[in-house]
Design a protein around this motif. Structure first.
Motif: not given
Length: 247
Positions: A28-39, A41-54
């Protein structure tokens, strides 16, 4: 190492003890709270997806690398970017994620379950997890509750690969044969982790903070469901105690 009479209770770190959503405060220090919350969540999604793909590709990257690359993926998907310096700062901030509100009161009560060996069990690197356990403002004051910090780094696989749960068993001195795996409990807020542990014969407690109910339909029957469902960590000790005594 646990004694023969101890109940091993392995606590997942990210999404169970620590809230991955709390990194949104730094974003949120970079993008504002609403956008930060969305980022976040997406970050976590790809974090897990990457482990499963590997896992599927029989390849391995340290979780610290995955964490950085999944952030870059999330930013790029939103047509955003950060400087290398800002990305590095976010990687460091990940070591200080906030605990969920129910965690600290629960940690204070963990001495009420005798003959138990609580450990942290995580996909993170040993360095990442140790930093969180021993330096996070929220978690560090209670780090002595946990008898060990066990990560998947040594076996170069990620949850829910069965080898990581067998690795946990070996590290705590428990046999990895199926009849011995049932002596261990996994406590996790991540359904994929619950199903993975159950597939190896472990018992599993799902932390359902949002009241979403169990809906994972991958594995039918009791093998695909948690043994215990709680709304917060404060219910874990009593729940496991009751189920252990009932056996």
């Amino acid at each position: 190492m646990a004694s023969d009479k101890d109940t091993i209770i392995a606590f997942d770190l990210y999404g169970t003890l620590l809230s991955t959503e709390s990194i949104g405060k730094e974003l949120a220090k970079h993008f504002g709270q609403d956008q930060a919350t969305a980022i976040a969540a997406t970050w976590r999604t790809y974090q897990l997806e990457y482990t499963w793909r590997l896992n599927s590709m029989n390849q391995y990257l340290p979780f610290s690398t995955i964490n950085q690359r999944s952030l870059l993926h999330a930013l790029s998907e939103n047509n955003l970017s950060l400087s290398d310096e800002d990305v590095s700062a976010l990687m460091w901030a990940y070591n200080s994620l906030s605990t969920f509100p129910d965690v600290v009161p629960a940690l204070k009560s963990f001495t009420k379950l005798p003959n138990a060996t609580p450990v942290i069990f995580s996909n993170g690197t040993q360095e990442m997890v140790s930093n969180s356990a021993y330096h996070s403002p929220d978690l560090a004051p209670y780090s002595d509750v946990f008898k060990d910090v066990i990560t998947v780094e040594e076996v170069r696989k990620f949850k829910p690969h069965p080898e990581v749960y067998y690795h946990l068993a070996r590290k705590v001195g428990n046999g990895s044969e199926r009849e011995h795996m049932k002596n261990m409990w996994l406590v996790s807020g991540n359904p994929f982790d619950i199903v993975g542990a159950k597939a190896t014969g472990m018992r599993a407690c799902w932390v359902d903070r949002g009241g979403a109910r169990w809906v994972d339909a991958l594995i039918e029957g009791e093998e695909g469901r948690p043994d215990l469902v709680v709304k917060g960590l404060g219910e874990v000790i009593e729940g496991i105690k009751n189920m252990t005594q009932a056996r």
